[in-house]
Design a protein around this motif. Structure first.
Motif, PDB file in Angstrom:
ATOM      1  N   ALA A 136       2.104   2.963   8.578  1.00 29.98           N
ATOM      2  CA  ALA A 136       2.815   1.723   8.227  1.00 29.98           C
ATOM      3  C   ALA A 136       3.524   1.125   9.444  1.00 29.98           C
ATOM      4  N   LEU A 137       4.150   1.967  10.262  1.00 28.67           N
ATOM      5  CA  LEU A 137       4.841   1.467  11.454  1.00 28.67           C
ATOM      6  C   LEU A 137       3.847   0.818  12.424  1.00 28.67           C
ATOM      7  N   VAL A 138       2.719   1.494  12.628  1.00 28.06           N
ATOM      8  CA  VAL A 138       1.695   0.933  13.517  1.00 28.06           C
ATOM      9  C   VAL A 138       1.163  -0.379  12.935  1.00 28.06           C
ATOM     10  N   ALA A 139       0.967  -0.410  11.603  1.00 21.07           N
ATOM     11  CA  ALA A 139       0.487  -1.640  10.949  1.00 21.07           C
ATOM     12  C   ALA A 139       1.461  -2.792  11.184  1.00 21.07           C
ATOM     13  N   GLY A 140       2.756  -2.505  11.065  1.00 21.20           N
ATOM     14  CA  GLY A 140       3.747  -3.545  11.293  1.00 21.20           C
ATOM     15  C   GLY A 140       3.703  -4.076  12.712  1.00 21.20           C
ATOM     16  N   ILE A 141       3.538  -3.178  13.676  1.00 20.19           N
ATOM     17  CA  ILE A 141       3.445  -3.606  15.082  1.00 20.19           C
ATOM     18  C   ILE A 141       2.211  -4.491  15.285  1.00 20.19           C
ATOM     19  N   ILE A 175       0.874  -1.161   0.000  1.00 23.67           N
ATOM     20  CA  ILE A 175       0.000   0.000   0.000  1.00 23.67           C
ATOM     21  C   ILE A 175       0.918   1.218   0.000  1.00 23.67           C
ATOM     22  N   GLY A 176       0.775   2.129  -1.006  1.00 25.57           N
ATOM     23  CA  GLY A 176       1.706   3.244  -1.183  1.00 25.57           C
ATOM     24  C   GLY A 176       1.578   4.314  -0.114  1.00 25.57           C
ATOM     25  N   PRO A 177       2.258   5.464  -0.370  1.00 26.12           N
ATOM     26  CA  PRO A 177       2.790   5.865  -1.664  1.00 26.12           C
ATOM     27  C   PRO A 177       4.271   5.550  -1.890  1.00 26.12           C
ATOM     28  N   SER A 178       5.031   5.167  -0.901  1.00 26.48           N
ATOM     29  CA  SER A 178       6.477   5.072  -1.047  1.00 26.48           C
ATOM     30  C   SER A 178       6.972   3.747  -0.489  1.00 26.48           C
ATOM     31  N   SER A 179       7.798   3.033  -1.277  1.00 25.15           N
ATOM     32  CA  SER A 179       8.346   1.762  -0.789  1.00 25.15           C
ATOM     33  C   SER A 179       9.232   1.989   0.427  1.00 25.15           C
ATOM     34  N   SER A 180       9.992   3.086   0.434  1.00 21.54           N
ATOM     35  CA  SER A 180      10.874   3.349   1.567  1.00 21.54           C
ATOM     36  C   SER A 180      10.096   3.771   2.809  1.00 21.54           C
ATOM     37  N   HIS A 181       9.088   4.626   2.604  1.00 19.43           N
ATOM     38  CA  HIS A 181       8.402   5.217   3.741  1.00 19.43           C
ATOM     39  C   HIS A 181       7.190   4.429   4.223  1.00 19.43           C
ATOM     40  N   THR A 182       6.697   3.487   3.391  1.00 18.01           N
ATOM     41  CA  THR A 182       5.559   2.681   3.854  1.00 18.01           C
ATOM     42  C   THR A 182       5.905   1.188   3.916  1.00 18.01           C
ATOM     43  N   ALA A 183       6.321   0.586   2.799  1.00 17.53           N
ATOM     44  CA  ALA A 183       6.628  -0.850   2.814  1.00 17.53           C
ATOM     45  C   ALA A 183       7.776  -1.149   3.792  1.00 17.53           C
ATOM     46  N   GLY A 184       8.858  -0.370   3.687  1.00 20.16           N
ATOM     47  CA  GLY A 184       9.988  -0.578   4.600  1.00 20.16           C
ATOM     48  C   GLY A 184       9.596  -0.329   6.043  1.00 20.16           C
ATOM     49  N   ALA A 185       8.789   0.708   6.259  1.00 22.24           N
ATOM     50  CA  ALA A 185       8.356   1.028   7.624  1.00 22.24           C
ATOM     51  C   ALA A 185       7.496  -0.090   8.202  1.00 22.24           C
ATOM     52  N   ALA A 186       6.591  -0.637   7.384  1.00 17.79           N
ATOM     53  CA  ALA A 186       5.738  -1.741   7.862  1.00 17.79           C
ATOM     54  C   ALA A 186       6.598  -2.942   8.236  1.00 17.79           C
ATOM     55  N   ARG A 187       7.630  -3.232   7.456  1.00 14.87           N
ATOM     56  CA  ARG A 187       8.514  -4.361   7.768  1.00 14.87           C
ATOM     57  C   ARG A 187       9.312  -4.112   9.047  1.00 14.87           C
ATOM     58  N   LEU A 188       9.744  -2.882   9.258  1.00 14.56           N
ATOM     59  CA  LEU A 188      10.461  -2.578  10.500  1.00 14.56           C
ATOM     60  C   LEU A 188       9.547  -2.812  11.710  1.00 14.56           C
ATOM     61  N   GLY A 189       8.290  -2.370  11.579  1.00 15.30           N
ATOM     62  CA  GLY A 189       7.346  -2.598  12.665  1.00 15.30           C
ATOM     63  C   GLY A 189       7.098  -4.073  12.905  1.00 15.30           C
ATOM     64  N   LYS A 190       7.067  -4.841  11.828  1.00 13.97           N
ATOM     65  CA  LYS A 190       6.799  -6.278  11.957  1.00 13.97           C
ATOM     66  C   LYS A 190       7.955  -6.994  12.657  1.00 13.97           C
ATOM     67  N   VAL A 191       9.192  -6.613  12.310  1.00  7.71           N
ATOM     68  CA  VAL A 191      10.357  -7.199  13.000  1.00  7.71           C
ATOM     69  C   VAL A 191      10.324  -6.841  14.485  1.00  7.71           C
ATOM     70  N   ALA A 192       9.993  -5.584  14.779  1.00 15.54           N
ATOM     71  CA  ALA A 192       9.923  -5.152  16.179  1.00 15.54           C
ATOM     72  C   ALA A 192       8.929  -6.004  16.953  1.00 15.54           C
ATOM     73  N   ARG A 193       7.777  -6.273  16.347  1.00 14.64           N
ATOM     74  CA  ARG A 193       6.751  -7.113  16.993  1.00 14.64           C
ATOM     75  C   ARG A 193       7.319  -8.492  17.309  1.00 14.64           C
ATOM     76  N   ARG A 194       8.081  -9.084  16.351  1.00 13.91           N
ATOM     77  CA  ARG A 194       8.679 -10.405  16.575  1.00 13.91           C
ATOM     78  C   ARG A 194       9.693 -10.351  17.723  1.00 13.91           C
ATOM     79  N   ILE A 195      10.496  -9.302  17.752  1.00 10.92           N
ATOM     80  CA  ILE A 195      11.513  -9.190  18.795  1.00 10.92           C
ATOM     81  C   ILE A 195      10.851  -9.024  20.155  1.00 10.92           C
ATOM     82  N   CYS A 196       9.738  -8.302  20.192  1.00  8.15           N
ATOM     83  CA  CYS A 196       9.019  -8.111  21.455  1.00  8.15           C
ATOM     84  C   CYS A 196       8.548  -9.461  21.997  1.00  8.15           C
ATOM     85  N   GLY A 197       8.102 -10.342  21.093  1.00  2.09           N
ATOM     86  CA  GLY A 197       7.739 -11.700  21.500  1.00  2.09           C
ATOM     87  C   GLY A 197       6.333 -11.836  22.020  1.00  2.09           C
ATOM     88  N   GLU A 198       5.848 -10.865  22.759  1.00  4.91           N
ATOM     89  CA  GLU A 198       4.487 -10.871  23.296  1.00  4.91           C
ATOM     90  C   GLU A 198       3.690  -9.752  22.621  1.00  4.91           C
TER      91      GLU A 198
END
Length: 223
Positions: A63-68, A15-38
């Motif tokens: 995007a960051l909130v979505a990743g979390i 979901i746009g508009p920017s791969s760096s500012h949305t897709a990358g941000a969503a992935r960073l949030g998703k990794v953070a969620r995994r590291i949190c564990g709970e």
């Protein structure tokens, strides 16, 4: 000269508009969620550089909130992530700050889970939806999420690396890259193992059974 994949040229499904500012941000949030564990109950996103200047306009905040929340970059509900977060009781906050000599699209994600445990990652969106994690809980690390990744936080004592790699070999997955990061001899350390094959979840308990020198074990699936 770097070899470019079709993913690099076309960009990710997102979901746009920017791969760096949305897709990358969503992935960073998703990794953070995994590291949190709970389940994450409270999160503070400290935004640096371009992230800090443009996060509202480019949808980086959503995007960051979505990743979390565990959403993929192409999730159609990404634009409504803040509303969904409020319904789920996720307390989130955005802070603008200079994080020093790091990539312009960098964020520090500080989390508290439902049990009150705290964890933190620092990562960068480096273009085309690709990311790089550079710190976990204050320790310098480096991995990208392009491979299934096993992250072991341990006390830096002899024999731990051999025991962990033996367990990895027993489940017959091939190690593509492996790095060990530590700040001081005999103190906190991280083992980052990137594999060619999906990592079975059962490996977590096997590694934890090594002993008290194992602090945490995380798996980050291919993003």
């Amino acid at each position: 000269m770097k070899n470019y994949s079709a993913f690099d040229v076309i960009g990710p499904r997102m979901i746009g508009p920017s791969s760096s500012h949305t897709a990358g941000a969503a992935r960073l949030g998703k990794v953070a969620r995994r590291i949190c564990g709970e389940e994450v109950k409270k999160v503070i996103f400290t935004l640096h550089g371009s992230f800090a200047k443009t996060y509202r306009g480019h949808g980086t905040d959503k995007a960051l909130v979505a990743g979390i929340l565990g959403m993929e970059p192409e999730d159609k509900h990404l634009r409504k992530s803040m509303e969904i977060a409020k319904k789920k009781g996720l307390d989130y906050q955005f802070v603008e700050e200079d994080l020093g000599d790091v990539h312009p699209n960098t964020v520090k994600i500080s989390m508290i889970d439902k049990k009150g445990n705290q964890s933190e990652i620092v990562g960068s969106s480096i273009g085309g939806g690709n990311i790089k994690i550079i710190k976990i809980n204050g320790l310098d690390v480096e991995f990208t999420g392009e491979y299934s990744t096993l992250i072991v936080r341990q006390i830096d004592v002899p024999g731990v690396i051999a025991k962990v790699t033996k367990i990895v070999s027993q489940v017959e997955i091939n190690i593509a890259f492996m790095r060990v990061f530590r700040q001081n001899k005999g103190k906190d350390a991280f083992m980052i193992i990137e594999t060619d094959d999906p990592i079975p979840k059962g490996i977590i308990e096997k590694i934890r059974s090594i002993g008290e020198e194992i602090i945490h074990v995380y798996i980050v699936d291919v993003l």
